[in-house]
Design a protein around this motif. Structure first.
Motif, PDB file in Angstrom:
ATOM      1  N   PHE A  85       0.599  -1.227  -0.059  1.00 16.54           N
ATOM      2  CA  PHE A  85       0.123  -0.245   0.063  1.00 16.54           C
ATOM      3  C   PHE A  85       0.975   1.285   0.047  1.00 16.54           C
ATOM      4  CE2 PHE A  85      -3.579  -3.723   1.712  1.00 16.54           C
ATOM      5  CZ  PHE A  85      -3.810  -2.533   0.672  1.00 16.54           C
ATOM      6  N   GLY A  86       1.979   1.178   1.275  1.00 13.01           N
ATOM      7  CA  GLY A  86       2.754   2.668   0.690  1.00 13.01           C
ATOM      8  C   GLY A  86       3.160   3.163  -0.021  1.00 13.01           C
ATOM      9  N   ALA A  87       3.987   2.220  -1.437  1.00 13.08           N
ATOM     10  CA  ALA A  87       4.369   2.110  -2.845  1.00 13.08           C
ATOM     11  C   ALA A  87       3.848   1.919  -3.579  1.00 13.08           C
ATOM     12  CB  ALA A  87       5.772   1.252  -3.198  1.00 13.08           C
ATOM     13  N   ALA A  88       1.786   1.175  -3.419  1.00 11.61           N
ATOM     14  CA  ALA A  88       1.490   1.339  -4.328  1.00 11.61           C
ATOM     15  C   ALA A  88       0.263   3.000  -4.327  1.00 11.61           C
ATOM     16  CB  ALA A  88       0.624   0.781  -4.534  1.00 11.61           C
ATOM     17  N   PHE A  89       0.100   3.157  -3.259  1.00 10.05           N
ATOM     18  CA  PHE A  89      -0.567   4.847  -3.281  1.00 10.05           C
ATOM     19  C   PHE A  89       0.094   5.865  -3.046  1.00 10.05           C
ATOM     20  CE2 PHE A  89      -3.650   1.400  -2.763  1.00 10.05           C
ATOM     21  CZ  PHE A  89      -4.920   1.560  -2.721  1.00 10.05           C
ATOM     22  N   ALA A  90       1.816   5.552  -3.400  1.00  8.70           N
ATOM     23  CA  ALA A  90       2.353   6.692  -3.092  1.00  8.70           C
ATOM     24  C   ALA A  90       2.236   8.173  -4.245  1.00  8.70           C
ATOM     25  CB  ALA A  90       3.511   6.566  -3.927  1.00  8.70           C
ATOM     26  N   ASP A  91       1.942   7.589  -5.539  1.00  8.91           N
ATOM     27  CA  ASP A  91       1.249   8.302  -6.475  1.00  8.91           C
ATOM     28  C   ASP A  91      -0.062   8.056  -6.894  1.00  8.91           C
ATOM     29  OD1 ASP A  91       0.811   9.614  -8.737  1.00  8.91           O
ATOM     30  OD2 ASP A  91       2.949   8.956 -10.140  1.00  8.91           O
ATOM     31  N   LYS A  92      -0.615   8.894  -6.036  1.00  2.00           N
ATOM     32  CA  LYS A  92      -2.943   8.744  -6.082  1.00  2.00           C
ATOM     33  C   LYS A  92      -3.379   9.190  -7.834  1.00  2.00           C
ATOM     34  CE  LYS A  92      -3.107   9.889  -1.420  1.00  2.00           C
ATOM     35  NZ  LYS A  92      -1.795   9.617  -0.970  1.00  2.00           N
ATOM     36  N   LYS A  93      -2.564  10.138  -8.214  1.00  2.00           N
ATOM     37  CA  LYS A  93      -3.318  10.366  -9.694  1.00  2.00           C
ATOM     38  C   LYS A  93      -2.932   8.539 -10.501  1.00  2.00           C
ATOM     39  CE  LYS A  93      -2.422  14.894 -10.008  1.00  2.00           C
ATOM     40  NZ  LYS A  93      -2.016  16.428 -10.641  1.00  2.00           N
ATOM     41  N   ARG A  94      -1.813   8.430 -10.038  1.00  3.74           N
ATOM     42  CA  ARG A  94      -1.677   6.730 -11.276  1.00  3.74           C
ATOM     43  C   ARG A  94      -2.433   5.639 -10.833  1.00  3.74           C
ATOM     44  NH1 ARG A  94       4.119   4.186 -11.403  1.00  3.74           N
ATOM     45  NH2 ARG A  94       3.618   2.323 -12.565  1.00  3.74           N
ATOM     46  N   VAL A  95      -2.723   5.699  -9.519  1.00  4.31           N
ATOM     47  CA  VAL A  95      -3.893   4.365  -8.764  1.00  4.31           C
ATOM     48  C   VAL A  95      -5.001   4.686  -9.180  1.00  4.31           C
ATOM     49  CG1 VAL A  95      -4.974   4.053  -7.287  1.00  4.31           C
ATOM     50  CG2 VAL A  95      -2.294   4.313  -6.989  1.00  4.31           C
ATOM     51  N   ALA A  96      -5.656   6.246  -9.677  1.00  9.91           N
ATOM     52  CA  ALA A  96      -6.858   6.730 -10.038  1.00  9.91           C
ATOM     53  C   ALA A  96      -6.291   6.198 -11.317  1.00  9.91           C
ATOM     54  CB  ALA A  96      -7.120   8.320  -9.717  1.00  9.91           C
ATOM     55  N   ARG A  97      -6.121   6.319 -12.241  1.00  9.07           N
ATOM     56  CA  ARG A  97      -5.923   6.198 -13.556  1.00  9.07           C
ATOM     57  C   ARG A  97      -6.435   4.311 -13.918  1.00  9.07           C
ATOM     58  NH1 ARG A  97      -1.222   9.041 -13.976  1.00  9.07           N
ATOM     59  NH2 ARG A  97      -0.150   7.094 -14.265  1.00  9.07           N
ATOM     60  N   TYR A  98      -5.249   3.739 -12.591  1.00  5.43           N
ATOM     61  CA  TYR A  98      -5.407   1.995 -12.763  1.00  5.43           C
ATOM     62  C   TYR A  98      -6.702   1.493 -12.330  1.00  5.43           C
ATOM     63  CZ  TYR A  98      -0.356   1.984 -14.115  1.00  5.43           C
ATOM     64  OH  TYR A  98       0.957   1.999 -14.111  1.00  5.43           O
ATOM     65  N   PHE A  99      -6.943   2.754 -11.888  1.00  5.33           N
ATOM     66  CA  PHE A  99      -8.538   1.695 -11.160  1.00  5.33           C
ATOM     67  C   PHE A  99      -9.708   1.943 -11.569  1.00  5.33           C
ATOM     68  CE2 PHE A  99     -12.217   2.190  -8.043  1.00  5.33           C
ATOM     69  CZ  PHE A  99     -12.271   0.890  -7.473  1.00  5.33           C
ATOM     70  N   VAL A 100      -9.805   2.747 -13.107  1.00  7.66           N
ATOM     71  CA  VAL A 100     -10.726   3.461 -13.888  1.00  7.66           C
ATOM     72  C   VAL A 100     -11.351   2.706 -14.653  1.00  7.66           C
ATOM     73  CG1 VAL A 100     -11.275   5.304 -15.475  1.00  7.66           C
ATOM     74  CG2 VAL A 100     -10.528   6.101 -13.356  1.00  7.66           C
ATOM     75  N   ALA A 101     -12.281   1.922 -14.945  1.00  6.50           N
ATOM     76  CA  ALA A 101     -12.380   1.152 -16.339  1.00  6.50           C
ATOM     77  C   ALA A 101     -13.629   0.834 -16.795  1.00  6.50           C
ATOM     78  CB  ALA A 101     -12.584  -0.138 -16.140  1.00  6.50           C
ATOM     79  N   GLY A 102     -14.010   1.146 -18.419  1.00  9.66           N
ATOM     80  CA  GLY A 102     -15.514   1.072 -18.889  1.00  9.66           C
ATOM     81  C   GLY A 102     -16.317  -0.185 -18.187  1.00  9.66           C
ATOM     82  N   PRO A 103     -17.827  -0.066 -18.513  1.00  8.84           N
ATOM     83  CA  PRO A 103     -18.769  -0.429 -17.768  1.00  8.84           C
ATOM     84  C   PRO A 103     -18.697  -1.999 -18.145  1.00  8.84           C
ATOM     85  CG  PRO A 103     -19.762   0.499 -19.415  1.00  8.84           C
ATOM     86  CD  PRO A 103     -18.323   1.098 -20.069  1.00  8.84           C
ATOM     87  N   ARG A 104     -17.434  -2.276 -19.578  1.00  6.38           N
ATOM     88  CA  ARG A 104     -17.279  -3.808 -19.574  1.00  6.38           C
ATOM     89  C   ARG A 104     -15.812  -4.232 -20.026  1.00  6.38           C
ATOM     90  NH1 ARG A 104     -21.991  -6.272 -22.039  1.00  6.38           N
ATOM     91  NH2 ARG A 104     -23.912  -4.808 -22.868  1.00  6.38           N
ATOM     92  N   ARG A 105     -15.097  -3.057 -19.071  1.00  2.00           N
ATOM     93  CA  ARG A 105     -13.888  -3.744 -19.900  1.00  2.00           C
ATOM     94  C   ARG A 105     -13.470  -3.817 -18.048  1.00  2.00           C
ATOM     95  NH1 ARG A 105     -10.952   0.737 -23.289  1.00  2.00           N
ATOM     96  NH2 ARG A 105      -8.816  -0.786 -22.784  1.00  2.00           N
ATOM     97  N   LEU A 106     -12.123  -4.511 -18.240  1.00  8.46           N
ATOM     98  CA  LEU A 106     -11.091  -4.590 -16.536  1.00  8.46           C
ATOM     99  C   LEU A 106     -10.589  -3.490 -16.308  1.00  8.46           C
ATOM    100  CD1 LEU A 106     -10.272  -8.171 -17.148  1.00  8.46           C
ATOM    101  CD2 LEU A 106     -11.857  -7.733 -15.720  1.00  8.46           C
ATOM    102  N   ASN A 107     -10.059  -3.036 -15.195  1.00  7.32           N
ATOM    103  CA  ASN A 107      -9.369  -1.950 -14.848  1.00  7.32           C
ATOM    104  C   ASN A 107      -7.539  -2.465 -14.668  1.00  7.32           C
ATOM    105  OD1 ASN A 107      -8.548  -3.061 -12.093  1.00  7.32           O
ATOM    106  ND2 ASN A 107     -10.656  -1.714 -11.392  1.00  7.32           N
ATOM    107  N   ARG A 108      -6.919  -1.816 -14.122  1.00  7.91           N
ATOM    108  CA  ARG A 108      -6.057  -2.249 -14.577  1.00  7.91           C
ATOM    109  C   ARG A 108      -5.264  -3.436 -13.148  1.00  7.91           C
ATOM    110  NH1 ARG A 108      -1.976  -1.509 -18.496  1.00  7.91           N
ATOM    111  NH2 ARG A 108       0.562  -1.532 -17.563  1.00  7.91           N
ATOM    112  N   PHE A 109      -5.622  -2.924 -12.579  1.00  6.40           N
ATOM    113  CA  PHE A 109      -5.519  -3.860 -11.227  1.00  6.40           C
ATOM    114  C   PHE A 109      -6.258  -5.722 -11.291  1.00  6.40           C
ATOM    115  CE2 PHE A 109      -5.597   0.385  -8.603  1.00  6.40           C
ATOM    116  CZ  PHE A 109      -4.007   0.220  -7.743  1.00  6.40           C
ATOM    117  N   GLN A 110      -7.374  -5.175 -11.796  1.00  6.59           N
ATOM    118  CA  GLN A 110      -8.190  -6.661 -12.517  1.00  6.59           C
ATOM    119  C   GLN A 110      -7.064  -7.213 -13.304  1.00  6.59           C
ATOM    120  OE1 GLN A 110     -11.480  -5.289 -13.231  1.00  6.59           O
ATOM    121  NE2 GLN A 110     -12.776  -5.542 -11.128  1.00  6.59           N
TER     122      GLN A 110
END
Length: 266
Positions: A67-92
Protein backbone atom coordinates in the motif's frame (compact mmCIF):
# COMPACT_ATOMS: atom_id res chain seq x y z
CA UNK A 1 20.32 0.43 -11.49
CA UNK A 2 16.90 -0.63 -10.19
CA UNK A 3 16.13 -4.30 -10.54
CA UNK A 4 13.04 -5.06 -12.65
CA UNK A 5 9.97 -5.85 -10.57
CA UNK A 6 9.19 -8.90 -12.71
CA UNK A 7 11.69 -11.21 -14.39
CA UNK A 8 10.87 -13.22 -17.51
CA UNK A 9 13.19 -16.07 -18.46
CA UNK A 10 12.32 -18.34 -21.37
CA UNK A 11 14.05 -21.70 -21.20
CA UNK A 12 13.00 -23.83 -24.15
CA UNK A 13 9.23 -24.37 -23.90
CA UNK A 14 8.93 -22.92 -20.37
CA UNK A 15 8.57 -19.26 -19.42
CA UNK A 16 9.58 -18.51 -15.84
CA UNK A 17 7.84 -15.36 -14.58
CA UNK A 18 9.24 -14.26 -11.23
CA UNK A 19 8.08 -11.54 -8.83
CA UNK A 20 11.33 -9.79 -7.99
CA UNK A 21 11.03 -7.75 -4.78
CA UNK A 22 12.36 -10.33 -2.31
CA UNK A 23 13.39 -7.65 0.20
CA UNK A 24 9.70 -6.58 0.34
CA UNK A 25 8.35 -10.15 0.33
CA UNK A 26 7.38 -9.45 -3.30
CA UNK A 27 4.84 -6.86 -2.25
CA UNK A 28 2.94 -5.70 -5.33
CA UNK A 29 3.21 -2.04 -6.33
CA UNK A 30 2.17 -0.29 -9.53
CA UNK A 31 5.44 -1.08 -11.31
CA UNK A 32 4.92 -4.76 -10.46
CA UNK A 33 1.46 -4.57 -12.00
CA UNK A 34 2.95 -3.10 -15.18
CA UNK A 35 5.68 -5.74 -15.18
CA UNK A 36 3.24 -8.63 -14.85
CA UNK A 37 1.01 -7.37 -17.65
CA UNK A 38 4.07 -6.90 -19.88
CA UNK A 39 5.32 -10.40 -18.98
CA UNK A 40 2.02 -11.95 -20.04
CA UNK A 41 2.22 -10.10 -23.35
CA UNK A 42 5.76 -11.42 -23.90
CA UNK A 43 4.60 -14.98 -23.28
CA UNK A 44 1.57 -14.63 -25.55
CA UNK A 45 3.74 -13.37 -28.41
CA UNK A 46 6.13 -16.34 -28.23
CA UNK A 47 4.35 -19.29 -29.83
CA UNK A 48 7.13 -21.67 -28.83
CA UNK A 49 6.31 -21.19 -25.13
CA UNK A 50 4.28 -24.15 -23.91
CA UNK A 51 3.79 -23.34 -20.20
CA UNK A 52 4.42 -20.64 -17.60
CA UNK A 53 5.86 -21.16 -14.13
CA UNK A 54 4.79 -18.23 -11.94
CA UNK A 55 6.83 -17.77 -8.77
CA UNK A 56 8.27 -15.32 -6.25
CA UNK A 57 11.94 -14.64 -5.58
CA UNK A 58 13.22 -15.24 -2.07
CA UNK A 59 11.31 -16.72 0.83
CA UNK A 60 7.78 -15.65 -0.15
CA UNK A 61 5.52 -15.72 -3.15
CA UNK A 62 3.91 -12.37 -2.29
CA UNK A 63 2.77 -10.61 0.87
CA UNK A 64 0.12 -8.79 -1.16
CA UNK A 65 -0.35 -5.20 -2.23
CA UNK A 66 2.35 -2.82 -0.98
CA UNK A 67 0.00 0.00 0.00
CA UNK A 68 2.76 2.47 0.87
CA UNK A 69 4.54 2.12 -2.47
CA UNK A 70 1.43 1.61 -4.60
CA UNK A 71 -0.46 4.62 -3.25
CA UNK A 72 2.47 7.05 -3.28
CA UNK A 73 1.20 8.35 -6.64
CA UNK A 74 -2.54 8.80 -6.09
CA UNK A 75 -3.18 10.08 -9.62
CA UNK A 76 -1.61 6.97 -11.10
CA UNK A 77 -3.68 4.79 -8.76
CA UNK A 78 -6.82 6.58 -9.93
CA UNK A 79 -5.91 5.92 -13.59
CA UNK A 80 -5.33 2.25 -12.86
CA UNK A 81 -8.66 1.96 -11.05
CA UNK A 82 -10.82 3.43 -13.82
CA UNK A 83 -12.55 1.01 -16.20
CA UNK A 84 -15.37 1.16 -18.72
CA UNK A 85 -18.63 -0.71 -18.04
CA UNK A 86 -17.47 -3.77 -20.03
CA UNK A 87 -13.75 -3.57 -19.35
CA UNK A 88 -11.34 -4.48 -16.57
CA UNK A 89 -9.32 -1.86 -14.78
CA UNK A 90 -5.56 -2.33 -14.53
CA UNK A 91 -5.71 -3.79 -11.01
CA UNK A 92 -8.00 -6.53 -12.38
CA UNK A 93 -6.19 -6.93 -15.68
CA UNK A 94 -2.91 -7.86 -13.99
CA UNK A 95 -4.43 -11.13 -12.80
CA UNK A 96 -6.98 -11.88 -15.50
CA UNK A 97 -4.27 -11.89 -18.21
CA UNK A 98 -2.96 -15.21 -16.87
CA UNK A 99 -6.35 -16.90 -17.28
CA UNK A 100 -6.54 -15.54 -20.83
CA UNK A 101 -3.11 -16.79 -21.92
CA UNK A 102 -3.31 -19.70 -24.40
CA UNK A 103 -0.78 -21.70 -22.34
CA UNK A 104 -1.17 -23.21 -18.85
CA UNK A 105 0.11 -21.15 -15.92
CA UNK A 106 1.44 -23.08 -12.92
CA UNK A 107 1.99 -21.11 -9.71
CA UNK A 108 4.66 -22.08 -7.16
CA UNK A 109 3.95 -20.82 -3.64
CA UNK A 110 6.16 -20.59 -0.57
CA UNK A 111 6.21 -18.29 2.46
CA UNK A 112 3.47 -15.68 2.25
CA UNK A 113 0.57 -15.73 -0.20
CA UNK A 114 -1.62 -12.80 0.86
CA UNK A 115 -4.23 -10.52 -0.64
CA UNK A 116 -3.26 -9.39 -4.13
CA UNK A 117 -0.69 -12.19 -4.27
CA UNK A 118 -3.35 -14.79 -3.51
CA UNK A 119 -5.63 -13.33 -6.19
CA UNK A 120 -2.75 -13.62 -8.67
CA UNK A 121 -2.21 -17.26 -7.65
CA UNK A 122 -5.94 -17.98 -7.97
CA UNK A 123 -5.80 -16.76 -11.58
CA UNK A 124 -3.13 -19.34 -12.40
CA UNK A 125 -4.43 -22.62 -13.80
CA UNK A 126 -2.63 -24.89 -11.31
CA UNK A 127 -1.21 -24.04 -7.87
CA UNK A 128 1.46 -25.97 -5.95
CA UNK A 129 2.33 -24.80 -2.44
CA UNK A 130 4.59 -25.79 0.40
CA UNK A 131 2.58 -27.22 3.31
CA UNK A 132 3.82 -24.50 5.69
CA UNK A 133 3.12 -21.52 3.40
CA UNK A 134 0.71 -18.97 4.87
CA UNK A 135 -2.30 -17.98 2.79
CA UNK A 136 -4.89 -15.26 3.46
CA UNK A 137 -7.55 -13.33 1.57
CA UNK A 138 -6.29 -10.35 3.49
CA UNK A 139 -8.39 -7.46 2.15
CA UNK A 140 -10.79 -7.63 5.12
CA UNK A 141 -7.93 -6.53 7.40
CA UNK A 142 -7.94 -3.17 5.61
CA UNK A 143 -11.74 -2.86 5.42
CA UNK A 144 -11.75 -3.79 1.73
CA UNK A 145 -13.04 -6.52 -0.56
CA UNK A 146 -11.03 -8.59 -3.06
CA UNK A 147 -11.04 -6.45 -6.20
CA UNK A 148 -8.23 -7.71 -8.44
CA UNK A 149 -10.24 -10.26 -10.46
CA UNK A 150 -9.74 -12.94 -7.82
CA UNK A 151 -13.40 -13.32 -6.93
CA UNK A 152 -14.19 -15.26 -10.12
CA UNK A 153 -11.63 -18.04 -9.54
CA UNK A 154 -12.34 -17.93 -5.79
CA UNK A 155 -16.00 -18.67 -6.47
CA UNK A 156 -15.05 -21.48 -8.84
CA UNK A 157 -12.66 -23.10 -6.39
CA UNK A 158 -14.47 -22.62 -3.07
CA UNK A 159 -18.00 -23.15 -1.73
CA UNK A 160 -19.77 -19.87 -1.01
CA UNK A 161 -19.73 -20.30 2.78
CA UNK A 162 -16.00 -21.06 2.84
CA UNK A 163 -15.22 -18.13 0.56
CA UNK A 164 -17.29 -15.75 2.67
CA UNK A 165 -15.59 -16.90 5.86
CA UNK A 166 -12.10 -16.41 4.43
CA UNK A 167 -12.91 -13.11 2.70
CA UNK A 168 -14.90 -11.63 5.61
CA UNK A 169 -12.36 -12.48 8.30
CA UNK A 170 -9.02 -12.33 6.50
CA UNK A 171 -7.93 -15.33 8.59
CA UNK A 172 -4.68 -17.02 7.62
CA UNK A 173 -4.36 -20.72 6.80
CA UNK A 174 -1.59 -23.08 5.78
CA UNK A 175 -0.70 -24.42 2.37
CA UNK A 176 -1.92 -27.80 3.57
CA UNK A 177 -5.30 -26.28 4.40
CA UNK A 178 -5.39 -24.42 1.08
CA UNK A 179 -5.03 -27.77 -0.70
CA UNK A 180 -7.72 -29.37 1.50
CA UNK A 181 -10.09 -26.55 0.60
CA UNK A 182 -9.29 -26.83 -3.12
CA UNK A 183 -7.74 -23.38 -3.33
CA UNK A 184 -4.33 -24.94 -3.94
CA UNK A 185 -3.97 -27.89 -6.28
CA UNK A 186 -1.51 -29.72 -4.04
CA UNK A 187 0.69 -29.11 -1.00
CA UNK A 188 4.17 -30.60 -1.49
CA UNK A 189 7.62 -30.06 0.02
CA UNK A 190 9.08 -29.03 -3.36
CA UNK A 191 6.39 -27.17 -5.30
CA UNK A 192 8.77 -26.17 -8.11
CA UNK A 193 9.66 -29.81 -8.79
CA UNK A 194 5.95 -30.69 -8.80
CA UNK A 195 5.26 -27.83 -11.21
CA UNK A 196 8.01 -28.91 -13.60
CA UNK A 197 6.85 -32.53 -13.48
CA UNK A 198 3.38 -31.42 -14.57
CA UNK A 199 4.84 -29.12 -17.24
CA UNK A 200 6.81 -32.05 -18.67
CA UNK A 201 3.55 -33.95 -19.14
CA UNK A 202 1.84 -30.94 -20.74
CA UNK A 203 4.72 -30.29 -23.13
CA UNK A 204 4.33 -33.84 -24.44
CA UNK A 205 0.90 -32.88 -25.85
CA UNK A 206 -0.09 -30.71 -28.79
CA UNK A 207 0.26 -27.03 -27.86
CA UNK A 208 -2.93 -26.33 -29.82
CA UNK A 209 -5.06 -28.88 -27.97
CA UNK A 210 -3.63 -27.63 -24.65
CA UNK A 211 -4.59 -24.05 -25.52
CA UNK A 212 -8.04 -25.11 -26.73
CA UNK A 213 -8.61 -27.20 -23.60
CA UNK A 214 -7.86 -24.22 -21.37
CA UNK A 215 -10.34 -22.10 -23.33
CA UNK A 216 -12.92 -24.89 -23.19
CA UNK A 217 -12.65 -25.36 -19.42
CA UNK A 218 -12.98 -21.66 -18.61
CA UNK A 219 -15.59 -21.14 -21.32
CA UNK A 220 -17.89 -23.81 -19.88
CA UNK A 221 -17.61 -23.01 -16.16
CA UNK A 222 -20.64 -20.74 -16.37
CA UNK A 223 -23.60 -20.54 -18.74
CA UNK A 224 -25.90 -23.11 -20.26
CA UNK A 225 -25.21 -26.64 -21.41
CA UNK A 226 -26.10 -25.59 -24.95
CA UNK A 227 -23.42 -22.94 -24.88
CA UNK A 228 -20.89 -25.52 -23.65
CA UNK A 229 -21.82 -27.92 -26.44
CA UNK A 230 -21.41 -25.16 -29.06
CA UNK A 231 -17.98 -24.30 -27.73
CA UNK A 232 -16.96 -27.97 -27.76
CA UNK A 233 -17.96 -28.30 -31.42
CA UNK A 234 -16.28 -25.03 -32.38
CA UNK A 235 -12.96 -25.87 -30.76
CA UNK A 236 -12.93 -29.46 -31.99
CA UNK A 237 -13.52 -28.28 -35.56
CA UNK A 238 -10.43 -26.09 -35.25
CA UNK A 239 -8.42 -28.95 -33.74
CA UNK A 240 -9.29 -31.28 -36.63
CA UNK A 241 -7.61 -28.83 -39.01
CA UNK A 242 -4.56 -27.99 -36.86
CA UNK A 243 -1.17 -29.14 -38.10
CA UNK A 244 -0.13 -30.23 -34.60
CA UNK A 245 -3.16 -32.52 -34.43
CA UNK A 246 -1.94 -34.30 -37.54
CA UNK A 247 1.51 -34.62 -35.97
CA UNK A 248 -0.02 -36.13 -32.81
CA UNK A 249 -2.11 -38.63 -34.74
CA UNK A 250 0.75 -39.78 -36.99
CA UNK A 251 3.12 -40.15 -34.04
CA UNK A 252 0.50 -42.05 -32.06
CA UNK A 253 -0.16 -44.45 -34.93
CA UNK A 254 3.57 -45.04 -35.37
CA UNK A 255 4.14 -45.29 -31.59
CA UNK A 256 6.71 -42.49 -31.81
CA UNK A 257 7.26 -39.36 -29.75
CA UNK A 258 5.64 -36.41 -31.56
CA UNK A 259 7.71 -33.38 -32.47
CA UNK A 260 5.24 -30.52 -32.44
CA UNK A 261 5.58 -27.20 -34.21
CA UNK A 262 4.81 -23.80 -32.68
CA UNK A 263 1.37 -23.18 -31.24
CA UNK A 264 -1.09 -22.03 -33.92
CA UNK A 265 -4.21 -21.67 -31.76
CA UNK A 266 -4.98 -18.84 -29.37
Amino acid sequence: MTEPRVLVEIDGPIAYVTLNRPDKLNGIDLDTIDGLIAAAATVRADRDVRAVVLRGAGRSFSAGLDFGAAFADKKRVARYFVAGPRRLNRFQRVNQVWRELPVPVVAVVQGHCYGAGLQLVACADVRFTTPDATWAILEAKWGLVPDMAGTVPFSELLPADVLMRLAMTGESFSGTRAAELGLATEAVEDPLAAALSLVDQIVARSPDSVAATKQLVYGTRRGTARRAWRLERKLQAVMFKARNTSIARKAGAAKETPEFGPRTFG
